[in-house]
Design a protein around this motif. Structure first.
Motif, PDB file in Angstrom:
ATOM      1  N   ILE A  64       0.843  -1.202   0.000  1.00 51.97           N
ATOM      2  CA  ILE A  64       0.000   0.000   0.000  1.00 51.97           C
ATOM      3  C   ILE A  64       0.872   1.242   0.000  1.00 51.97           C
ATOM      4  O   ILE A  64       0.659   2.173  -0.788  1.00 51.97           O
ATOM      5  CB  ILE A  64      -0.941  -0.008   1.231  1.00 51.97           C
ATOM      6  N   ALA A  65       1.888   1.263   0.869  1.00 53.44           N
ATOM      7  CA  ALA A  65       2.757   2.440   0.982  1.00 53.44           C
ATOM      8  C   ALA A  65       3.528   2.691  -0.316  1.00 53.44           C
ATOM      9  O   ALA A  65       3.608   3.837  -0.783  1.00 53.44           O
ATOM     10  CB  ALA A  65       3.725   2.254   2.149  1.00 53.44           C
ATOM     11  N   LEU A  66       4.072   1.641  -0.914  1.00 56.17           N
ATOM     12  CA  LEU A  66       4.859   1.833  -2.142  1.00 56.17           C
ATOM     13  C   LEU A  66       3.999   2.258  -3.320  1.00 56.17           C
ATOM     14  O   LEU A  66       4.413   3.101  -4.120  1.00 56.17           O
ATOM     15  CB  LEU A  66       5.627   0.556  -2.477  1.00 56.17           C
ATOM     16  N   SER A  67       2.823   1.687  -3.461  1.00 54.42           N
ATOM     17  CA  SER A  67       1.981   2.064  -4.600  1.00 54.42           C
ATOM     18  C   SER A  67       1.489   3.506  -4.464  1.00 54.42           C
ATOM     19  O   SER A  67       1.470   4.255  -5.446  1.00 54.42           O
ATOM     20  CB  SER A  67       0.814   1.103  -4.752  1.00 54.42           C
ATOM     21  N   ILE A  68       1.117   3.910  -3.260  1.00 52.49           N
ATOM     22  CA  ILE A  68       0.679   5.301  -3.063  1.00 52.49           C
ATOM     23  C   ILE A  68       1.859   6.258  -3.223  1.00 52.49           C
ATOM     24  O   ILE A  68       1.720   7.345  -3.783  1.00 52.49           O
ATOM     25  CB  ILE A  68      -0.023   5.450  -1.697  1.00 52.49           C
ATOM     26  N   LEU A  72       1.895   9.299  -5.912  1.00 50.18           N
ATOM     27  CA  LEU A  72       2.066  10.701  -5.531  1.00 50.18           C
ATOM     28  C   LEU A  72       3.319  11.324  -6.143  1.00 50.18           C
ATOM     29  O   LEU A  72       3.285  12.484  -6.595  1.00 50.18           O
ATOM     30  CB  LEU A  72       2.094  10.825  -4.001  1.00 50.18           C
ATOM     31  N   VAL A  73       4.419  10.589  -6.185  1.00 47.26           N
ATOM     32  CA  VAL A  73       5.644  11.123  -6.795  1.00 47.26           C
ATOM     33  C   VAL A  73       5.432  11.334  -8.294  1.00 47.26           C
ATOM     34  O   VAL A  73       5.844  12.358  -8.852  1.00 47.26           O
ATOM     35  CB  VAL A  73       6.840  10.185  -6.516  1.00 47.26           C
ATOM     36  N   GLY A  74       4.767  10.378  -8.947  1.00 44.98           N
ATOM     37  CA  GLY A  74       4.489  10.526 -10.373  1.00 44.98           C
ATOM     38  C   GLY A  74       3.603  11.726 -10.658  1.00 44.98           C
ATOM     39  O   GLY A  74       3.860  12.498 -11.581  1.00 44.98           O
ATOM     40  N   ILE A  75       2.564  11.908  -9.864  1.00 43.12           N
ATOM     41  CA  ILE A  75       1.683  13.074 -10.047  1.00 43.12           C
ATOM     42  C   ILE A  75       2.453  14.363  -9.767  1.00 43.12           C
ATOM     43  O   ILE A  75       2.275  15.361 -10.461  1.00 43.12           O
ATOM     44  CB  ILE A  75       0.435  12.939  -9.146  1.00 43.12           C
ATOM     45  N   VAL A 105       2.328   5.547 -13.770  1.00 44.43           N
ATOM     46  CA  VAL A 105       1.587   4.413 -14.341  1.00 44.43           C
ATOM     47  C   VAL A 105       1.601   3.192 -13.415  1.00 44.43           C
ATOM     48  O   VAL A 105       0.535   2.646 -13.102  1.00 44.43           O
ATOM     49  CB  VAL A 105       2.091   4.077 -15.763  1.00 44.43           C
ATOM     50  N   PRO A 106       2.749   2.724 -12.922  1.00 46.09           N
ATOM     51  CA  PRO A 106       2.676   1.592 -11.988  1.00 46.09           C
ATOM     52  C   PRO A 106       1.994   1.953 -10.670  1.00 46.09           C
ATOM     53  O   PRO A 106       1.344   1.105 -10.048  1.00 46.09           O
ATOM     54  CB  PRO A 106       4.130   1.177 -11.746  1.00 46.09           C
ATOM     55  N   GLY A 107       2.138   3.206 -10.247  1.00 50.04           N
ATOM     56  CA  GLY A 107       1.455   3.633  -9.022  1.00 50.04           C
ATOM     57  C   GLY A 107      -0.053   3.554  -9.163  1.00 50.04           C
ATOM     58  O   GLY A 107      -0.747   3.089  -8.264  1.00 50.04           O
ATOM     59  N   ILE A 108      -0.571   4.002 -10.306  1.00 46.19           N
ATOM     60  CA  ILE A 108      -2.012   3.934 -10.559  1.00 46.19           C
ATOM     61  C   ILE A 108      -2.465   2.474 -10.662  1.00 46.19           C
ATOM     62  O   ILE A 108      -3.480   2.086 -10.078  1.00 46.19           O
ATOM     63  CB  ILE A 108      -2.374   4.703 -11.854  1.00 46.19           C
ATOM     64  N   TYR A 109      -1.702   1.663 -11.382  1.00 43.83           N
ATOM     65  CA  TYR A 109      -2.042   0.255 -11.603  1.00 43.83           C
ATOM     66  C   TYR A 109      -2.125  -0.500 -10.281  1.00 43.83           C
ATOM     67  O   TYR A 109      -3.124  -1.166  -9.992  1.00 43.83           O
ATOM     68  CB  TYR A 109      -0.989  -0.371 -12.526  1.00 43.83           C
ATOM     69  N   TYR A 110      -1.096  -0.414  -9.466  1.00 47.72           N
ATOM     70  CA  TYR A 110      -1.070  -1.177  -8.215  1.00 47.72           C
ATOM     71  C   TYR A 110      -2.024  -0.609  -7.177  1.00 47.72           C
ATOM     72  O   TYR A 110      -2.574  -1.355  -6.376  1.00 47.72           O
ATOM     73  CB  TYR A 110       0.352  -1.277  -7.668  1.00 47.72           C
ATOM     74  N   THR A 111      -2.225   0.690  -7.165  1.00 51.46           N
ATOM     75  CA  THR A 111      -3.205   1.261  -6.252  1.00 51.46           C
ATOM     76  C   THR A 111      -4.607   0.766  -6.604  1.00 51.46           C
ATOM     77  O   THR A 111      -5.404   0.426  -5.727  1.00 51.46           O
ATOM     78  CB  THR A 111      -3.155   2.801  -6.283  1.00 51.46           C
ATOM     79  N   PHE A 112      -4.909   0.691  -7.893  1.00 55.06           N
ATOM     80  CA  PHE A 112      -6.204   0.170  -8.344  1.00 55.06           C
ATOM     81  C   PHE A 112      -6.372  -1.291  -7.929  1.00 55.06           C
ATOM     82  O   PHE A 112      -7.420  -1.693  -7.421  1.00 55.06           O
ATOM     83  CB  PHE A 112      -6.333   0.326  -9.860  1.00 55.06           C
ATOM     84  N   TYR A 113      -5.338  -2.117  -8.147  1.00 53.72           N
ATOM     85  CA  TYR A 113      -5.423  -3.525  -7.776  1.00 53.72           C
ATOM     86  C   TYR A 113      -5.566  -3.708  -6.273  1.00 53.72           C
ATOM     87  O   TYR A 113      -6.290  -4.585  -5.812  1.00 53.72           O
ATOM     88  CB  TYR A 113      -4.204  -4.305  -8.283  1.00 53.72           C
ATOM     89  N   LEU A 114      -4.891  -2.887  -5.484  1.00 59.40           N
ATOM     90  CA  LEU A 114      -5.046  -2.979  -4.033  1.00 59.40           C
ATOM     91  C   LEU A 114      -6.454  -2.580  -3.606  1.00 59.40           C
ATOM     92  O   LEU A 114      -7.013  -3.153  -2.673  1.00 59.40           O
ATOM     93  CB  LEU A 114      -4.005  -2.114  -3.331  1.00 59.40           C
ATOM     94  N   TYR A 115      -7.040  -1.615  -4.284  1.00 58.00           N
ATOM     95  CA  TYR A 115      -8.415  -1.217  -3.986  1.00 58.00           C
ATOM     96  C   TYR A 115      -9.383  -2.353  -4.319  1.00 58.00           C
ATOM     97  O   TYR A 115     -10.299  -2.648  -3.547  1.00 58.00           O
ATOM     98  CB  TYR A 115      -8.783   0.052  -4.765  1.00 58.00           C
ATOM     99  N   LEU A 130      -3.605 -10.411  -4.881  1.00 57.21           N
ATOM    100  CA  LEU A 130      -2.393 -10.051  -4.154  1.00 57.21           C
ATOM    101  C   LEU A 130      -1.167 -10.778  -4.686  1.00 57.21           C
ATOM    102  O   LEU A 130      -0.047 -10.293  -4.544  1.00 57.21           O
ATOM    103  CB  LEU A 130      -2.576 -10.335  -2.661  1.00 57.21           C
ATOM    104  N   GLU A 131      -1.348 -11.952  -5.304  1.00 57.22           N
ATOM    105  CA  GLU A 131      -0.221 -12.646  -5.910  1.00 57.22           C
ATOM    106  C   GLU A 131       0.325 -11.911  -7.132  1.00 57.22           C
ATOM    107  O   GLU A 131       1.487 -12.077  -7.489  1.00 57.22           O
ATOM    108  CB  GLU A 131      -0.631 -14.063  -6.307  1.00 57.22           C
ATOM    109  N   GLU A 132      -0.498 -11.088  -7.759  1.00 63.87           N
ATOM    110  CA  GLU A 132      -0.069 -10.333  -8.936  1.00 63.87           C
ATOM    111  C   GLU A 132       0.800  -9.131  -8.571  1.00 63.87           C
ATOM    112  O   GLU A 132       1.451  -8.565  -9.424  1.00 63.87           O
ATOM    113  CB  GLU A 132      -1.289  -9.864  -9.724  1.00 63.87           C
ATOM    114  N   ILE A 133       0.770  -8.734  -7.308  1.00 63.32           N
ATOM    115  CA  ILE A 133       1.526  -7.567  -6.867  1.00 63.32           C
ATOM    116  C   ILE A 133       2.902  -8.043  -6.430  1.00 63.32           C
ATOM    117  O   ILE A 133       3.018  -8.874  -5.529  1.00 63.32           O
ATOM    118  CB  ILE A 133       0.794  -6.841  -5.728  1.00 63.32           C
TER     119      ILE A 133
END
Length: 135
Positions: A64-68, A72-75, A105-115, A130-133
């Motif tokens: 969760i921390a890494l994807s967010i 945020l850094v990408g934005i 792009v990876p931040g959005i992707y993984y944040t969406f999957y975690l949601y 969760l295995e895909e992350i």
């Protein structure tokens, strides 16, 4: 030989299938079967269902921390690149936009999957997501 056969719908339960017969003086409610619409569950199946829905795999806090963080850094880089472009302060504004897109792009992707993993109630689905992350 002209015999008319009654058509049987394989998806329709046969007569008497979903009815639980009561003997005189006994109650069947809640003791042996629980009626969930068309589905009748035994006590063992109900306990298994309760266990599976109450024991969902935990979502890793690090993921969760890494994807967010990536999001945020990408934005931030994208907004910095847009601000730089409109103020015409430097020549490297385009690089900020590209770098921000690569990080976001990876931040959005993984944040969406975690949601999606957070919203699901099925342990098997959550585990598969969760295995895909990569963690």
């Amino acid at each position: 030989m002209n015999v008319e056969m009654e058509k049987h719908d394989p998806y329709k339960p046969s007569e008497g299938h979903d009815e639980v017969k009561k003997e005189e003086g006994t109650e069947v409610e809640g003791s042996m079967h629980e009626d969930l619409g068309d589905i009748v569950l035994s006590d063992r199946e109900r306990e298994h269902l309760k266990y599976r829905t109450s024991h969902l795999p935990e979502i890793p806090k690090r993921a969760i921390a890494l994807s967010i963080f990536l999001l945020l850094v990408g934005i931030g880089f994208i907004l910095g690149g847009l601000g730089c472009t409109f103020s015409k302060a430097g020549e490297n504004c385009f690089l900020y936009l590209i770098f921000g897109g690569i990080i976001a792009v990876p931040g959005i992707y993984y944040t969406f999957y975690l949601y999606i993993a957070y919203r699901t109630q099925n342990p098997d689905e959550r585990e598969a997501i969760l295995e895909e992350i990569p963690m």
